[in-house]
Design a protein around this motif. Structure first.
Motif, PDB file in Angstrom:
ATOM      1  N   ARG A 151       0.754  -1.138  -0.114  1.00  0.00           N
ATOM      2  CA  ARG A 151      -0.080   0.157   0.010  1.00  0.00           C
ATOM      3  C   ARG A 151       0.786   1.165  -0.040  1.00  0.00           C
ATOM      4  O   ARG A 151       0.594   2.298  -0.504  1.00  0.00           O
ATOM      5  CB  ARG A 151      -1.004  -0.181   1.030  1.00  0.00           C
ATOM      6  N   THR A 171       0.167  -8.453  -6.654  1.00  0.00           N
ATOM      7  CA  THR A 171      -0.416  -9.389  -5.515  1.00  0.00           C
ATOM      8  C   THR A 171       0.573 -10.486  -5.408  1.00  0.00           C
ATOM      9  O   THR A 171       0.067 -11.373  -4.592  1.00  0.00           O
ATOM     10  CB  THR A 171      -1.776  -9.496  -5.682  1.00  0.00           C
ATOM     11  N   THR A 177      -6.404 -12.766   0.879  1.00  0.00           N
ATOM     12  CA  THR A 177      -7.261 -11.572   1.567  1.00  0.00           C
ATOM     13  C   THR A 177      -6.519 -10.310   1.476  1.00  0.00           C
ATOM     14  O   THR A 177      -7.014  -9.170   0.928  1.00  0.00           O
ATOM     15  CB  THR A 177      -7.286 -11.768   2.962  1.00  0.00           C
ATOM     16  N   THR A 178      -5.248 -10.282   1.491  1.00  0.00           N
ATOM     17  CA  THR A 178      -4.634  -9.034   1.534  1.00  0.00           C
ATOM     18  C   THR A 178      -4.180  -8.676  -0.068  1.00  0.00           C
ATOM     19  O   THR A 178      -4.580  -7.308  -0.255  1.00  0.00           O
ATOM     20  CB  THR A 178      -3.109  -9.143   1.947  1.00  0.00           C
ATOM     21  N   ASN A 180      -6.400  -9.031  -2.377  1.00  0.00           N
ATOM     22  CA  ASN A 180      -7.958  -8.611  -2.804  1.00  0.00           C
ATOM     23  C   ASN A 180      -7.827  -7.089  -2.397  1.00  0.00           C
ATOM     24  O   ASN A 180      -8.282  -6.330  -2.926  1.00  0.00           O
ATOM     25  CB  ASN A 180      -8.851  -9.345  -2.038  1.00  0.00           C
ATOM     26  N   THR A 181      -7.408  -6.709  -1.186  1.00  0.00           N
ATOM     27  CA  THR A 181      -7.350  -5.320  -0.785  1.00  0.00           C
ATOM     28  C   THR A 181      -6.573  -4.603  -1.858  1.00  0.00           C
ATOM     29  O   THR A 181      -6.975  -3.130  -2.098  1.00  0.00           O
ATOM     30  CB  THR A 181      -6.953  -5.057   0.673  1.00  0.00           C
ATOM     31  N   ASP A 184      -8.348  -4.013  -5.048  1.00  0.00           N
ATOM     32  CA  ASP A 184      -9.574  -3.001  -4.897  1.00  0.00           C
ATOM     33  C   ASP A 184      -9.087  -1.461  -4.998  1.00  0.00           C
ATOM     34  O   ASP A 184      -9.548  -0.801  -5.726  1.00  0.00           O
ATOM     35  CB  ASP A 184     -10.425  -3.187  -3.628  1.00  0.00           C
TER      36      ASP A 184
END
Length: 230
Positions: A151, A171, A177-178, A180-181, A184
């Motif tokens: 990020r 990714t 899960t991370t 996917n964040t 987005d």
């Protein structure tokens, strides 16, 4: 006439010498419309990442033309190209490429400061807050999780408000899960700002989120549906 975000014509690139010389890209022609999200897929060694590096001006082709927002990259010297890249092109890699001795805030602000932005710290802070990292500004990369580091890398890429975001397996080093964040954020933030996205991925579900998918094999673009004009 609408100027495309990316226009590549007759792009060829070979690396190595003599018998070890390898033809990486072969007569690549590609047009990406402004605001379009394009996924680049294909087997390992097909030239996907090299295509993005040429698009970003990090690698120069042996022949052919590359234009970003109507500007010919081949016509610029290295200093001019670096300035152009800093203003127009954001890049996110699978490996985060953060400077370990700098805090999250410093990592994001540094490119702005090098470009002479007077408000680099304020802009970097706002971008990190957009990423949900307002409480991590003073943390060093080693103190952040993989998702937090990516990020920060994304904030660094987006802070100059580039017209083109290039993401190479963003990714690949993250859990589902991370990842996917991050996905987005990659799709939502640049789209809201009208930026174009070029994304290399092995993930079919991630590619399916793009407006268009380009397939590469043996250095050639196998499928290029008409670009979307926005």
């Amino acid at each position: 006439m609408v100027v495309p975000a990316v226009a590549m014509r007759g792009v060829d690139l070979s690396l190595g010498r003599g018998a070890a010389r390898v033809h990486i890209l072969r007569d690549v022609a590609l047009t990406i419309g402004k605001g379009e999200a394009v996924g680049v897929v294909g087997p390992s060694g097909s030239g996907k990442s090299t295509l993005l590096m040429i698009m970003a001006g990090l690698e120069r082709p042996d022949s052919g033309e590359v234009e970003i927002d109507g500007v010919r990259l081949g016509a610029m010297n290295e200093d001019a190209l670096a300035r152009f890249r800093g203003q127009r092109i954001g890049i996110v890699f699978q490996s985060f490429h953060l400077i370990p001795t700098m805090t999250a805030l410093e990592n994001v602000a540094a490119p702005l400061e090098l470009a002479g932005a007077y408000d680099a710290t304020a802009r970097a802070t706002a971008e990190l807050e957009q990423m949900g990292l307002g409480n991590r500004l003073s943390h060093y990369p080693a103190q952040l999780s993989g998702g937090e580091q990516q990020r920060v890398a994304l904030a660094r890429a987006l802070c100059p408000r580039p017209s083109l975001l290039i993401a190479d397996e963003p990714t690949g080093n993250l859990d589902e899960t991370t990842g996917n964040t991050i996905v987005d954020l990659i799709f939502n933030l640049p789209a809201r700002r009208g930026a174009t996205l070029a994304l290399v991925t092995h993930d079919a579900a991630l590619a399916a989120r793009c407006d268009r998918v380009i397939h590469m094999r043996s250095g050639k673009v196998e499928e290029t549906p008409a670009a979307v004009s926005v």
